[in-house]
Design a protein around this motif. Structure first.
Motif, PDB file in Angstrom:
ATOM      1  N   PHE A  39       0.844  -1.194   0.000  1.00 47.51           N
ATOM      2  CA  PHE A  39       0.000   0.000   0.000  1.00 47.51           C
ATOM      3  C   PHE A  39       0.878   1.243   0.000  1.00 47.51           C
ATOM      4  O   PHE A  39       2.076   1.186   0.281  1.00 47.51           O
ATOM      5  CB  PHE A  39      -0.967   0.019   1.197  1.00 47.51           C
ATOM      6  CG  PHE A  39      -0.313   0.005   2.549  1.00 47.51           C
ATOM      7  CD1 PHE A  39       0.193   1.161   3.126  1.00 47.51           C
ATOM      8  CD2 PHE A  39      -0.210  -1.185   3.271  1.00 47.51           C
ATOM      9  CE1 PHE A  39       0.788   1.147   4.383  1.00 47.51           C
ATOM     10  CE2 PHE A  39       0.391  -1.216   4.519  1.00 47.51           C
ATOM     11  CZ  PHE A  39       0.893  -0.046   5.084  1.00 47.51           C
ATOM     12  N   VAL A  63      -5.362   7.550   7.932  1.00 48.21           N
ATOM     13  CA  VAL A  63      -5.731   6.204   7.505  1.00 48.21           C
ATOM     14  C   VAL A  63      -5.955   5.306   8.708  1.00 48.21           C
ATOM     15  O   VAL A  63      -5.140   5.263   9.638  1.00 48.21           O
ATOM     16  CB  VAL A  63      -4.636   5.599   6.600  1.00 48.21           C
ATOM     17  CG1 VAL A  63      -5.040   4.195   6.133  1.00 48.21           C
ATOM     18  CG2 VAL A  63      -4.366   6.502   5.399  1.00 48.21           C
ATOM     19  N   TYR A 104      -6.149   1.511  10.201  1.00 51.60           N
ATOM     20  CA  TYR A 104      -5.600   0.183   9.909  1.00 51.60           C
ATOM     21  C   TYR A 104      -6.183  -0.768  10.939  1.00 51.60           C
ATOM     22  O   TYR A 104      -5.787  -0.751  12.107  1.00 51.60           O
ATOM     23  CB  TYR A 104      -4.072   0.225   9.998  1.00 51.60           C
ATOM     24  CG  TYR A 104      -3.366  -0.980   9.439  1.00 51.60           C
ATOM     25  CD1 TYR A 104      -3.559  -1.380   8.115  1.00 51.60           C
ATOM     26  CD2 TYR A 104      -2.482  -1.721  10.225  1.00 51.60           C
ATOM     27  CE1 TYR A 104      -2.892  -2.471   7.595  1.00 51.60           C
ATOM     28  CE2 TYR A 104      -1.804  -2.816   9.719  1.00 51.60           C
ATOM     29  CZ  TYR A 104      -2.013  -3.183   8.398  1.00 51.60           C
ATOM     30  OH  TYR A 104      -1.354  -4.286   7.880  1.00 51.60           O
ATOM     31  N   ARG A 122      -9.773   7.130   4.996  1.00 48.12           N
ATOM     32  CA  ARG A 122      -9.489   5.865   4.304  1.00 48.12           C
ATOM     33  C   ARG A 122      -9.308   4.779   5.351  1.00 48.12           C
ATOM     34  O   ARG A 122      -8.835   5.051   6.458  1.00 48.12           O
ATOM     35  CB  ARG A 122      -8.218   6.033   3.463  1.00 48.12           C
ATOM     36  CG  ARG A 122      -7.644   4.773   2.829  1.00 48.12           C
ATOM     37  CD  ARG A 122      -6.367   5.148   2.104  1.00 48.12           C
ATOM     38  NE  ARG A 122      -5.578   3.999   1.695  1.00 48.12           N
ATOM     39  CZ  ARG A 122      -4.306   4.069   1.294  1.00 48.12           C
ATOM     40  NH1 ARG A 122      -3.697   5.236   1.268  1.00 48.12           N
ATOM     41  NH2 ARG A 122      -3.652   2.971   0.941  1.00 48.12           N
ATOM     42  N   MET A 133      -7.984   0.610   5.917  1.00 46.65           N
ATOM     43  CA  MET A 133      -7.422  -0.645   5.428  1.00 46.65           C
ATOM     44  C   MET A 133      -7.770  -1.734   6.439  1.00 46.65           C
ATOM     45  O   MET A 133      -7.576  -1.536   7.641  1.00 46.65           O
ATOM     46  CB  MET A 133      -5.907  -0.533   5.250  1.00 46.65           C
ATOM     47  CG  MET A 133      -5.480   0.458   4.181  1.00 46.65           C
ATOM     48  SD  MET A 133      -3.700   0.403   3.815  1.00 46.65           S
ATOM     49  CE  MET A 133      -3.022   1.052   5.340  1.00 46.65           C
ATOM     50  N   LEU A 148      -4.101  -8.167   3.393  1.00 46.83           N
ATOM     51  CA  LEU A 148      -4.935  -6.984   3.257  1.00 46.83           C
ATOM     52  C   LEU A 148      -6.249  -7.375   2.588  1.00 46.83           C
ATOM     53  O   LEU A 148      -6.278  -7.786   1.431  1.00 46.83           O
ATOM     54  CB  LEU A 148      -4.203  -5.922   2.421  1.00 46.83           C
ATOM     55  CG  LEU A 148      -4.643  -4.469   2.600  1.00 46.83           C
ATOM     56  CD1 LEU A 148      -4.484  -4.028   4.053  1.00 46.83           C
ATOM     57  CD2 LEU A 148      -3.821  -3.562   1.691  1.00 46.83           C
ATOM     58  N   TYR A 163      -9.078  -5.264   2.519  1.00 47.19           N
ATOM     59  CA  TYR A 163      -9.772  -4.120   1.923  1.00 47.19           C
ATOM     60  C   TYR A 163      -8.928  -2.870   2.073  1.00 47.19           C
ATOM     61  O   TYR A 163      -8.221  -2.690   3.073  1.00 47.19           O
ATOM     62  CB  TYR A 163     -11.137  -3.900   2.611  1.00 47.19           C
ATOM     63  CG  TYR A 163     -11.842  -2.656   2.127  1.00 47.19           C
ATOM     64  CD1 TYR A 163     -12.543  -2.658   0.925  1.00 47.19           C
ATOM     65  CD2 TYR A 163     -11.770  -1.473   2.859  1.00 47.19           C
ATOM     66  CE1 TYR A 163     -13.167  -1.505   0.463  1.00 47.19           C
ATOM     67  CE2 TYR A 163     -12.398  -0.320   2.399  1.00 47.19           C
ATOM     68  CZ  TYR A 163     -13.092  -0.347   1.207  1.00 47.19           C
ATOM     69  OH  TYR A 163     -13.704   0.796   0.752  1.00 47.19           O
ATOM     70  N   ASP A 164      -8.995  -1.986   1.082  1.00 53.04           N
ATOM     71  CA  ASP A 164      -8.310  -0.694   1.126  1.00 53.04           C
ATOM     72  C   ASP A 164      -9.167   0.303   0.346  1.00 53.04           C
ATOM     73  O   ASP A 164      -9.283   0.214  -0.877  1.00 53.04           O
ATOM     74  CB  ASP A 164      -6.911  -0.809   0.516  1.00 53.04           C
ATOM     75  CG  ASP A 164      -6.115   0.500   0.610  1.00 53.04           C
ATOM     76  OD1 ASP A 164      -6.682   1.501   1.095  1.00 53.04           O
ATOM     77  OD2 ASP A 164      -4.948   0.514   0.193  1.00 53.04           O
TER      78      ASP A 164
END
Length: 323
Positions: A43, A51, A53, A224, A226, A233, A235-236
């Motif tokens: 990413f 973001v 996470y 955003r 992730m 991962l 989903y992003d």
């Protein structure tokens, strides 16, 4: 600001069934079974992004953060912080990073907060004029003067988190890594910390990567998100795109003037849940297949609607669908 390419981390797991000698031999020969904590993650996070996470316990969040900050070395793959490797050029990278761990403090437990700031400023070789300027700016944002001379052990959780956030920003890092910054806080303290983090991102222009189990943190702060699960991962993208992908139904609670019969779900494109058996109905529908006004129009054939209340799916339910 942050570039991650095919990041992978595995740990060798000694068998508990073997004798001490056999475990030592397996470790020395590299024959111990390996467990993948992070698997082929890639990413990019640009300057000024906030973001989230997220993932379940054991998903690989903390392992990823430790690799991004240079604490752990990846088994394979590459991490670049503003073009620099945190594993090969650690001293240069550390000056660009600020880290806050909700369950651990970088402050000295028995010292006043002011002394902890002095020690950290010396560690980062921050000159006295720069330190005073930064503390003045941080005091305006975090109201530090209320507890600057209080020993860290006597701070409330909310105060300690504000002090830890100031400590992470004292050397003016470009990037902040926040690991569970609202854990254990009450509702009011959480709300205040969220406002502070939003201000840090907006007013100071900091790039922020946030790990948390509190979905309210994600919805209120992150542009955003992730999602990591089983080390990969999953989903992003934006929170809205995630809602749309999962497709959980919107809930519409409707009150009629008089008692109504439950309609035939198959004929009207929506489903009816439980109500009060009289004047209220709970309707579930997909907003991407049918607009709310169309649902209301179809409901009006069963009686006069006097009130309605619409609810979007809870974001925590959305995340659980990804897990």
């Amino acid at each position: 600001m942050i570039e991650v390419n095919h990041l992978h981390k595995s740990f060798r797991m000694p068998s508990k069934d073997k004798s001490r000698w056999k475990r030592l031999k397996a470790w020395a020969t590299g024959r111990e079974p390996a467990k993948d904590a992070v698997r082929d993650i890639s990413f990019t996070i640009t300057k000024g992004e906030f973001v989230g996470y997220i993932g379940p316990n054991g998903a690989g969040k903390s392992t990823t953060i430790k690799m991004l900050t240079g604490i752990l070395h990846p088994t394979s793959g590459e991490v670049l912080i503003d073009g620099l490797s945190p594993h090969k050029e650690r001293r240069k990278v550390v000056r660009r990073l600020g880290v806050v761990f909700g369950q651990r403090s970088q402050l000295w437990w028995d010292l006043p907060v002011r002394d902890s700031f002095d020690i950290l400023a010396a560690m980062y070789r921050t000159d006295e004029q720069h330190k005073k300027r930064m503390l003045a700016e941080l005091d305006d944002l975090l109201t530090l003067h209320e507890f600057m001379d209080t020993p860290v052990r006597k701070l409330s959780l909310g105060q300690r988190m504000r002090a830890d956030l100031a400590a992470a920003m004292l050397h003016e890092p470009d990037i902040l890594f926040l690991d569970e910054p609202t854990i254990g806080l009450d509702v009011v303290a959480k709300r205040n910390i969220r406002k502070l983090l939003a201000s840090v991102n907006r007013e100071f222009g900091k790039t922020v990567l946030l790990t948390t189990h509190d979905m309210d943190d994600i919805e209120e702060l992150c542009s955003r998100v992730m999602v990591i699960n089983h080390g990969a991962l999953a989903y992003d993208g934006t929170t809205q795109e995630l809602r749309e992908r999962i497709g959980l139904p919107t809930i519409l609670r409707v009150t009629f003037r008089e008692s109504v019969a439950v309609p035939d779900n198959a004929q009207h494109g929506f489903s009816v849940g439980d109500g009060n058996g009289g004047t209220e109905l709970t309707v579930h529908f997909n907003r991407h297949e049918m607009q709310a006004m169309e649902v209301l129009r179809r409901l009006e054939q069963f009686g006069a609607v006097v009130d309605m209340h619409m609810e979007e799916p809870d974001f925590e339910d959305v995340i659980h669908k990804v897990y």
